[in-house]
Write an enzyme that holds these catalytic residues in place. Sequence first.
Site: not given
Length: 438
Positions: A246, A277, A218
């Site tokens: 992610h 996300k 990340s």
Amino acid sequence: MPMSGNNNEHESESESRFDASLGLGDFVVGERSDPLAPPAGFTEWRRGAVAWAAALYEPNMLGSADARTSIQYDGKAQSVINLCSYNYLGLANHPEVIAAANKTLAKYGMGACGSPMLSGMTDLHRQLERTMAQFLGREDAMLFNSGFGGALGTLSGLLRKSDVAILDNRSHLSLRDGAVLSRCRLGRFEHNDPASLEAALARRKDKRQLVVIEGIYSMDGDFANLEDLLNVAEAHNASVFIDEAHSMLACGENGRGAAEIFGVEDRIPLVYGTFSKAFGALGGFVAGSSETLDYLRFYAHSYVYSCALPPVVVGAILKAIEVATREPQRRTRLWENANYFRAQLNALGVNTGDSTTYIMPLVVGDRERMYRLGHELRARGLFVAPVDYPAVPEDRICFRACVTANHTRADLDEALNIVSDTFVPAQLQHAQRSNYAG
Ligand SMILES: Cc1ncc(COP(=O)(O)O)c(C=O)c1O
């Protein structure tokens, strides 16, 4: 060196008194007699002469997490190109997602108002569990009211004191905290390095071992070296847990994350991700065998002792999955945007580290320059995240930019112009000075 956008006299003076040697890593000490009283240095850093630096944190958003939005800066509303959001596929503010949320809110009200274990959950929660399990080709999936809580609860719910968790040294804190909470032995391996993983696993051959990796890291925006790391884990009969926070929905032909891209889904028994996300909402999930999850449902404290996700969020997530599945072009646009933006940054001489994805660090390598530039970028209308030590090593202090499918070429070109006017000359000037001094 360009001055910050906060150009009143007081702040200019503050900037000149900035002590770049102090950062968040320096205040983790219990120096006062009362544990509720933070170290004096922290309060000075947050509120005193150097408050202008810390002012970049907790920005006030005045609009949605879209590609262009508005934030409060220097006491005013500031329009910005938003490279700070994880709304990778533009689903957080998609009209169908908002309509689904409204409809769910009208039927179910706001909160779930109790733990899923005791007070239960709605039929929509069950539908989302089934949807996620089917989407990922797993027997079962369970939901958490936060991504962080999901990682924390899963690792602490499954690992035991006599176990060993072996984490990549750039792992997210939720993973490390989960392992720490379990009180298992903690091992680390050098980021993405199979030889280092091999050495870590060889040290504790007699124990149950769990290798913990991420699909996309990340802070650095690079993929896990999945194939090689899995080969090593398998050679040691170690289990593997992957955090696809992610990567889920945004990577792979069908959106099943990094494991789909690398063709290794069936080699990873337990997959975890967050809905905060690419799904554009909130919450976490873990998917795997029904035997593992049946057990985890009773032992993940963040599941048993915490309220279920609000149904309105679940309704929105279900719609977001439908839209993302129906419109794979969102993923295509995300990747085209990411590759364009990274290539243009690199052409400007900006160091984007090891990034190969839509997350990219713009490496500054110096705390004071990062905070000064951070203000200048905000004043110019570019919203990027400041990343200081200890989130990254001191020499990789950076801004983090996240590109999304909703950014237009015009948004990205304007962002590049701002970087070219501010970041690039500041870095060049620094490099010239260092060469001269050297
Ligand atoms: C790799 C990783 N795992 C877990 C989390 C926690 O997710 P959430 O923000 O949904 O709580 C994050 C958050 O950014 C993350 O980056």
